[in-house]
Write an enzyme that holds these catalytic residues in place. Structure first.
Site, mmCIF file in Angstrom:
data_model
loop_
_atom_site.group_PDB
_atom_site.id
_atom_site.type_symbol
_atom_site.label_atom_id
_atom_site.label_comp_id
_atom_site.label_asym_id
_atom_site.label_seq_id
_atom_site.Cartn_x
_atom_site.Cartn_y
_atom_site.Cartn_z
ATOM 1 N N CYS A 111 -47.323 25.679 -5.739
ATOM 2 C CA CYS A 111 -47.806 24.297 -5.745
ATOM 3 C C CYS A 111 -46.683 23.268 -5.628
ATOM 4 O O CYS A 111 -46.928 22.119 -5.263
ATOM 5 C CB CYS A 111 -48.614 24.042 -7.013
ATOM 6 S SG CYS A 111 -50.103 25.059 -7.141
ATOM 7 N N HIS A 141 -49.199 16.913 -7.714
ATOM 8 C CA HIS A 141 -49.928 18.064 -7.179
ATOM 9 C C HIS A 141 -51.233 18.148 -7.968
ATOM 10 O O HIS A 141 -51.279 17.907 -9.178
ATOM 11 C CB HIS A 141 -49.056 19.321 -7.289
ATOM 12 C CG HIS A 141 -49.577 20.425 -8.135
ATOM 13 N ND1 HIS A 141 -48.999 20.767 -9.345
ATOM 14 C CD2 HIS A 141 -50.610 21.282 -7.964
ATOM 15 C CE1 HIS A 141 -49.649 21.785 -9.866
ATOM 16 N NE2 HIS A 141 -50.639 22.123 -9.060
ATOM 17 N N ASN A 199 -57.971 22.529 -6.595
ATOM 18 C CA ASN A 199 -56.511 22.640 -6.533
ATOM 19 C C ASN A 199 -56.148 23.349 -5.237
ATOM 20 O O ASN A 199 -56.337 24.557 -5.099
ATOM 21 C CB ASN A 199 -55.991 23.426 -7.741
ATOM 22 C CG ASN A 199 -54.476 23.524 -7.774
ATOM 23 O OD1 ASN A 199 -53.794 23.220 -6.791
ATOM 24 N ND2 ASN A 199 -53.934 23.963 -8.893
#
Length: 334
Positions: A119, A260, A290
């Site tokens: 990420c 993020h 996500n």
């Protein structure tokens, strides 16, 4: 950890996204994971997410996002000097997904490679692209792409990952900027002692594919949710504080905070604790889930479309990924 960037200035000149068409609601997956739809939203803040089609690879999403970013920057593929693809769900081992992207775009002048960091890898790639341009192509351009197809690595019985992760791609064209604009500072770090708390265990040289690794689900994404959350809560404020110091900008003078897109419930709670207002914070994971390395460029695109991201705005980014890896960046939007 990295301080202010050298005197040559570079920033994002174009943005593009690819959002898969298949929309998956909480109601659609709740029974699969043995929970109620309301539980998913209450625990994570995610209401829905998008999945790629079965025949789509990460490179397919990346190419689409890259084409939109190039058009937004009014550039052709042959204007690009380097292509960096940030992903933890590559098309295959050994061959960089970026090589597939370079060929399909027709960017035959560019060299291409993938960037790890899960990420955090989009911010890793953004910093790397800026440094490559400064060192070798001061008038050139880089294409930085974050792309993920987590749905292909979801454990069908693991709710800790199955309700949270999703698919998407975002791309940014990076090029020269005037002094005082573009990427102002960055910071990065790694805590390899925590490398096992999230990731895909099997399929590499440490655990090659066998009947055993397949039967135990080693090729699925796994996550120790409590350990990841604890690390995120610890490191997120430290990254923000470090970026405030490096940039010389008080937090209340930062126009947007675009992290993020992890658990949106957690992002909002942490931001409130740090004094980041709702008007500063950009959260898109409630509708996209996500999307890992893709989440920051996707959120940038959404913020710009909503009129929240405007020229001269200062934008702070924070990302925490498997490894455990983390990164932060402050930029002044071109």
């Amino acid at each position: 950890m990295t301080g202010p960037v050298p005197s040559l200035a570079f920033g994002i000149q174009g943005l593009g996204v690819h959002i898969p068409q298949r929309r998956v609601s909480n109601a659609e997956i709740a029974s699969q994971y043995g929970v109620d739809p309301e539980w998913i939203e209450r625990m994570t803040g995610v209401r829905q997410r998008q999945y790629a089609e079965p025949a789509q690879a990460t490179s397919d999403l990346a190419v689409s996002a890259a084409e939109h970013a190039l058009a937004d920057a009014h550039l052709s593929p042959r204007d690009i000097d380097v292509i960096l693809v940030a992903t933890s769900t590559p098309d295959q081992l050994a061959v960089s997904t970026a090589c597939r992207v370079q060929h399909r775009l027709g960017a035959d002048r560019a060299w291409a490679t993938d960037v790890g960091g899960a990420c955090a890898s989009f911010l890793y790639a953004l910093k790397t692209a800026r440094d490559i341009l400064a060192a070798s192509h001061p008038e050139g351009h880089a294409l930085v792409i974050g792309a993920e197809t987590f749905s292909k690595f979801q454990n069908p019985v693991d709710r800790s990952t199955g309700v949270l992760f999703a698919d998407g791609a975002g791309a940014a064209v990076v090029g020269p900027a005037t002094t005082g604009k573009g990427i102002l500072c960055s910071a990065q770090g790694t805590d390899g002692a925590l490398a096992d708390i999230v990731g895909i265990r099997a399929g590499g040289s440490a655990q090659p594919t066998t009947e055993h690794t397949l039967s135990e689900g080693g090729h699925y994404l796994h996550m120790n949710g409590k350990a990841v959350a604890a690390y995120f809560h610890d490191v997120f404020p430290k990254i923000v504080d470090r970026l405030v110091q490096l940039s010389g900008l008080p937090l209340n003078e930062i126009d947007l905070v675009i992290p993020h897109q992890a658990n949106p419930r957690m992002l909002r709670a942490l931001s409130r604790a740090l004094g980041i207002s709702a008007s500063q914070l950009v959260v898109t994971a409630d509708t996209f889930g996500n999307t890992g390395a893709a989440s920051i460029p996707m959120a940038l695109h959404v913020a710009r479309d909503q009129g929240r991201l405007r020229p001269e705005n200062t934008v702070l980014h924070v990302a925490v990924g498997a490894g455990m890896s983390w990164a932060g960046t402050v930029q002044r939007w071109l």
